[in-house]
Design a protein around this motif. Structure first.
Motif, short mmCIF file in Angstrom:
data_model
loop_
_atom_site.label_atom_id
_atom_site.label_comp_id
_atom_site.label_asym_id
_atom_site.label_seq_id
_atom_site.Cartn_x
_atom_site.Cartn_y
_atom_site.Cartn_z
N ARG A 46 0.83 -1.21 0.00
CA ARG A 46 0.00 0.00 0.00
C ARG A 46 0.87 1.26 0.00
O ARG A 46 0.47 2.29 -0.55
CB ARG A 46 -0.96 -0.03 1.19
N VAL A 47 2.04 1.20 0.63
CA VAL A 47 2.97 2.33 0.53
C VAL A 47 3.37 2.52 -0.93
O VAL A 47 3.44 3.66 -1.42
CB VAL A 47 4.22 2.09 1.41
N GLY A 48 3.61 1.42 -1.63
CA GLY A 48 3.91 1.52 -3.06
C GLY A 48 2.78 2.16 -3.83
O GLY A 48 3.00 2.97 -4.74
N ASP A 49 1.54 1.83 -3.45
CA ASP A 49 0.38 2.45 -4.10
C ASP A 49 0.35 3.96 -3.85
O ASP A 49 0.02 4.74 -4.76
CB ASP A 49 -0.92 1.84 -3.56
N GLU A 50 0.70 4.37 -2.63
CA GLU A 50 0.70 5.80 -2.33
C GLU A 50 1.81 6.52 -3.10
O GLU A 50 1.61 7.65 -3.57
CB GLU A 50 0.88 6.03 -0.82
N ALA A 51 2.95 5.87 -3.27
CA ALA A 51 4.03 6.47 -4.07
C ALA A 51 3.57 6.64 -5.52
O ALA A 51 3.85 7.67 -6.15
CB ALA A 51 5.28 5.59 -4.00
#
Length: 240
Positions: free
Chosen positions: A104-109
């Motif tokens: 999900r951090v990757g999604d936010e990036a």
């Protein structure tokens, strides 16, 4: 950050089991390093109006998704083959939880990269970018520290990440008020400021995911679930 054999809970009769746990931690930390770099690069792409860098981040999303699926599969195979108990089971279960937060951090990036392209195309003032720099510095520190806490099984450092989350929430709210003022002063600012607000929201969510990882580190080390509890309660658990 790398995992060493000493970072695994302890030696087991089976050297292969030791190697499997070490490999699981190492793959998780590799994924963590990737998404950490993605957040840094996404903010850089925004500040520098670097469309090429933003596109590169967006294209990396499938790689992150694949890493999540591979780590999940590896963790489930360990459970099926080894039937781990106690601390070993907490390690494997926590990795399954935490890898979802990393994805999900990757999604936010990726979301920040998308807005970086949109804002670059608008080509106007950099209102709100100071707030973006400020909050991004804090949340990337939180993410780095949560991964470091996992690598070293450091519940004290994990607790510090949890404490930092409240400050990030307060900074996000203050930044949103600043952008609202810009919009009220000139309606031409509305579109751009709304985009920057979405970037700030994405960064605030990165902080939330870092906090989730920290909570799981405390669970791994202390054996108590501190999700949905106060920081004060987590502090008592860590202090035991």
């Amino acid at each position: 950050m790398t995992a060493s054999r000493d970072d695994v809970y302890g030696n087991h009769i089976s050297n292969q089991f030791n190697d499997e746990l070490l490999a699981l931690k190492t793959r998780f930390l590799k994924m963590g390093g990737l998404v950490e770099a993605q957040v840094d690069s996404a903010v850089k792409a925004l500040i520098e109006a670097n469309d090429a860098l933003a596109e590169e981040i967006r294209s990396e999303d499938k790689r992150v998704d694949r890493m999540e699926m591979d780590i999940d599969e590896e963790a489930m195979l360990i459970i099926a083959r080894r039937q781990p108990t106690a601390r070993d089971l907490r390690l494997v279960v926590s990795v399954i939880r935490m890898v979802a937060d990393l994805e999900r951090v990757g999604d936010e990036a990726k979301k920040i990269a998308r807005f970086a392209i949109r804002l670059s195309e608008e080509g106007r003032s950099a209102q709100g970018y100071g707030e973006v720099r400020h909050i991004s510095a804090h949340v990337t520190d939180m993410l780095h520290d949560s991964l470091d806490a996992f690598a070293r099984l450091d519940s004290g450092l994990a607790l510090q990440v949890m404490k930092a989350d409240k400050r990030v929430d307060e900074e996000y709210q203050a930044a949103a008020r600043t952008l609202l003022t810009f919009m009220m002063e000139d309606a031409r600012n509305i579109s751009r400021c709304l985009s920057v607000m979405w970037v700030l929201r994405a960064l605030e969510r990165v902080g939330d995911h870092a906090c989730n990882i920290a909570e799981n580190v405390i669970f791994m080390v202390k054996g108590e679930d501190v999700r949905h509890t106060s920081v004060e309660e987590a502090e008592r658990v860590v202090g035991r």
